[in-house]
Design a protein around this motif. Structure first.
Motif, PDB file in Angstrom:
ATOM      1  N   PHE A 190       0.907  -1.092   0.042  1.00 24.02           N
ATOM      2  CA  PHE A 190      -0.021   0.088  -0.091  1.00 24.02           C
ATOM      3  C   PHE A 190       0.792   1.242  -0.016  1.00 24.02           C
ATOM      4  N   GLY A 191       2.013   1.199   0.788  1.00 26.13           N
ATOM      5  CA  GLY A 191       2.801   2.157   0.726  1.00 26.13           C
ATOM      6  C   GLY A 191       3.499   2.516  -0.640  1.00 26.13           C
ATOM      7  N   LEU A 192       3.920   1.668  -1.488  1.00 34.17           N
ATOM      8  CA  LEU A 192       4.295   1.744  -2.891  1.00 34.17           C
ATOM      9  C   LEU A 192       3.300   2.160  -3.674  1.00 34.17           C
ATOM     10  N   PHE A 193       2.181   1.797  -3.485  1.00 34.64           N
ATOM     11  CA  PHE A 193       1.157   2.063  -4.215  1.00 34.64           C
ATOM     12  C   PHE A 193       0.542   3.772  -4.061  1.00 34.64           C
ATOM     13  N   PHE A 194       0.492   4.209  -2.654  1.00 33.63           N
ATOM     14  CA  PHE A 194       0.443   5.572  -2.495  1.00 33.63           C
ATOM     15  C   PHE A 194       1.539   6.456  -3.008  1.00 33.63           C
ATOM     16  N   LEU A 195       2.831   5.818  -2.972  1.00 37.27           N
ATOM     17  CA  LEU A 195       4.154   6.539  -3.352  1.00 37.27           C
ATOM     18  C   LEU A 195       3.781   6.933  -4.838  1.00 37.27           C
ATOM     19  N   LEU A 196       3.373   5.820  -5.758  1.00 34.99           N
ATOM     20  CA  LEU A 196       3.354   5.764  -7.228  1.00 34.99           C
ATOM     21  C   LEU A 196       1.986   6.661  -7.557  1.00 34.99           C
ATOM     22  N   PHE A 197       0.862   6.856  -6.718  1.00 30.53           N
ATOM     23  CA  PHE A 197      -0.291   7.387  -6.894  1.00 30.53           C
ATOM     24  C   PHE A 197       0.106   8.630  -6.642  1.00 30.53           C
ATOM     25  N   GLY A 198       0.839   9.085  -5.762  1.00 37.41           N
ATOM     26  CA  GLY A 198       1.194  10.671  -5.267  1.00 37.41           C
ATOM     27  C   GLY A 198       1.917  11.101  -6.339  1.00 37.41           C
ATOM     28  N   MET A 199       2.878  10.409  -7.016  1.00 36.61           N
ATOM     29  CA  MET A 199       3.966  11.076  -8.116  1.00 36.61           C
ATOM     30  C   MET A 199       3.005  10.989  -9.261  1.00 36.61           C
ATOM     31  N   LEU A 200       1.956  10.212  -9.592  1.00 37.15           N
ATOM     32  CA  LEU A 200       1.038  10.429 -10.693  1.00 37.15           C
ATOM     33  C   LEU A 200       0.282  11.636 -10.735  1.00 37.15           C
ATOM     34  N   LEU A 201      -0.263  11.932  -9.431  1.00 42.13           N
ATOM     35  CA  LEU A 201      -0.981  13.076  -9.168  1.00 42.13           C
ATOM     36  C   LEU A 201      -0.161  14.408  -8.914  1.00 42.13           C
ATOM     37  N   TYR A 202       0.978  14.391  -9.720  1.00 45.79           N
ATOM     38  CA  TYR A 202       1.854  15.830  -9.601  1.00 45.79           C
ATOM     39  C   TYR A 202       2.292  15.943  -8.259  1.00 45.79           C
ATOM     40  N   PHE A 203       2.962  15.184  -7.591  1.00 38.91           N
ATOM     41  CA  PHE A 203       3.539  15.005  -6.374  1.00 38.91           C
ATOM     42  C   PHE A 203       2.578  15.487  -5.364  1.00 38.91           C
ATOM     43  N   ASP A 204       1.478  14.977  -5.256  1.00 35.04           N
ATOM     44  CA  ASP A 204       0.652  15.309  -4.044  1.00 35.04           C
ATOM     45  C   ASP A 204       1.082  15.051  -2.604  1.00 35.04           C
ATOM     46  N   SER A 205       1.244  15.894  -1.957  1.00 35.75           N
ATOM     47  CA  SER A 205       2.115  15.566  -0.589  1.00 35.75           C
ATOM     48  C   SER A 205       1.377  15.069   0.367  1.00 35.75           C
ATOM     49  N   VAL A 206       0.295  14.920   0.571  1.00 33.47           N
ATOM     50  CA  VAL A 206      -0.555  13.999   1.615  1.00 33.47           C
ATOM     51  C   VAL A 206      -0.389  12.580   0.943  1.00 33.47           C
ATOM     52  N   LEU A 207      -0.682  12.354  -0.225  1.00 32.92           N
ATOM     53  CA  LEU A 207      -0.374  10.820  -0.733  1.00 32.92           C
ATOM     54  C   LEU A 207       1.202  10.327  -0.520  1.00 32.92           C
ATOM     55  N   LEU A 208       2.094  11.250  -1.008  1.00 33.44           N
ATOM     56  CA  LEU A 208       3.470  10.720  -0.682  1.00 33.44           C
ATOM     57  C   LEU A 208       3.918  10.475   0.812  1.00 33.44           C
ATOM     58  N   ALA A 209       3.197  11.541   1.777  1.00 34.72           N
ATOM     59  CA  ALA A 209       3.606  11.317   3.161  1.00 34.72           C
ATOM     60  C   ALA A 209       2.874  10.081   3.568  1.00 34.72           C
ATOM     61  N   PHE A 210       1.741   9.938   3.343  1.00 37.16           N
ATOM     62  CA  PHE A 210       1.053   8.691   3.676  1.00 37.16           C
ATOM     63  C   PHE A 210       1.609   7.491   3.178  1.00 37.16           C
ATOM     64  N   GLY A 211       2.126   7.605   2.024  1.00 37.06           N
ATOM     65  CA  GLY A 211       3.083   6.355   1.338  1.00 37.06           C
ATOM     66  C   GLY A 211       4.377   6.016   2.249  1.00 37.06           C
ATOM     67  N   ASN A 212       5.131   7.226   2.565  1.00 34.63           N
ATOM     68  CA  ASN A 212       6.291   7.266   3.286  1.00 34.63           C
ATOM     69  C   ASN A 212       5.953   6.460   4.514  1.00 34.63           C
ATOM     70  N   ILE A 213       4.953   6.788   5.314  1.00 30.80           N
ATOM     71  CA  ILE A 213       4.629   6.241   6.491  1.00 30.80           C
ATOM     72  C   ILE A 213       4.398   4.988   6.433  1.00 30.80           C
ATOM     73  N   LEU A 214       3.357   4.370   5.403  1.00 35.93           N
ATOM     74  CA  LEU A 214       3.138   3.110   5.214  1.00 35.93           C
ATOM     75  C   LEU A 214       4.340   2.141   4.875  1.00 35.93           C
ATOM     76  N   PHE A 215       5.092   2.610   4.096  1.00 34.67           N
ATOM     77  CA  PHE A 215       6.635   1.825   3.527  1.00 34.67           C
ATOM     78  C   PHE A 215       7.341   1.508   4.761  1.00 34.67           C
ATOM     79  N   LEU A 216       7.569   2.680   5.463  1.00 31.51           N
ATOM     80  CA  LEU A 216       8.469   2.502   6.665  1.00 31.51           C
ATOM     81  C   LEU A 216       7.834   1.662   7.816  1.00 31.51           C
ATOM     82  N   SER A 217       6.538   1.780   8.203  1.00 39.17           N
ATOM     83  CA  SER A 217       5.980   0.918   9.059  1.00 39.17           C
ATOM     84  C   SER A 217       5.839  -0.701   8.505  1.00 39.17           C
ATOM     85  N   GLY A 218       5.540  -0.695   7.350  1.00 39.95           N
ATOM     86  CA  GLY A 218       5.886  -1.920   6.616  1.00 39.95           C
ATOM     87  C   GLY A 218       7.257  -2.732   6.848  1.00 39.95           C
ATOM     88  N   LEU A 219       8.140  -1.859   6.525  1.00 39.42           N
ATOM     89  CA  LEU A 219       9.476  -2.518   6.692  1.00 39.42           C
ATOM     90  C   LEU A 219       9.861  -2.934   7.939  1.00 39.42           C
TER      91      LEU A 219
END
Length: 132
Positions: free
Chosen positions: A17-46
């Motif tokens: 889900f973190g990678l999905f939100f990171l990719l989706f945030g980049m596709l939506l012209y670097f949406d900061s909320v989606l990128l932040a959510f993706g970062n938090i999910l990625f690190l917690s998943g790790l």
């Protein structure tokens, strides 16, 4: 087959889900909320996959401190709503952190040509460059 514990399965889902939100945030012209959510999910998943202690020791080894500082600094910059700069810092830190892993990954991708079905697909994809 590798057996995963319940915590590791949750971690795989969080990383996915973190990678999905990171990719989706980049596709939506670097949406900061989606990128932040993706970062938090990625690190917690790790942390869920490999454990807190092993994650901490991986990120804070002396040779990897430069990569860790850029990666985690990029996460903080994204959380402060500067997504483009934060993602650039994260990308540089990611490359520095996983520099030793890239040859292994490329070796694995190179060995995929030994699989008969993939070998046929790669030959067909590479050999169909004629226009006629």
């Amino acid at each position: 087959m590798v057996s995963l514990t319940d915590f590791q399965r949750i971690g795989v889902g969080l990383v996915g889900f973190g990678l999905f939100f990171l990719l989706f945030g980049m596709l939506l012209y670097f949406d900061s909320v989606l990128l932040a959510f993706g970062n938090i999910l990625f690190l917690s998943g790790l942390v869920f996959i490999i454990g807190f202690k092993r994650t901490f020791t991986f990120f804070f080894q002396r040779p990897k401190m430069k990569g860790t500082s850029f990666f985690l600094g990029g996460v903080v910059v994204v959380l402060m709503r500067w997504p483009l700069l934060g993602m650039l810092l994260e990308a540089y830190g990611f490359v520095n952190l996983f520099r030793s892993f890239f040859p292994v990954a490329f070796g694995f991708l190179g060995s995929l040509t030994n699989i008969p079905i993939l070998n046929k697909l790669l030959q067909n994809a590479g050999g169909s460059s004629s226009m006629v």
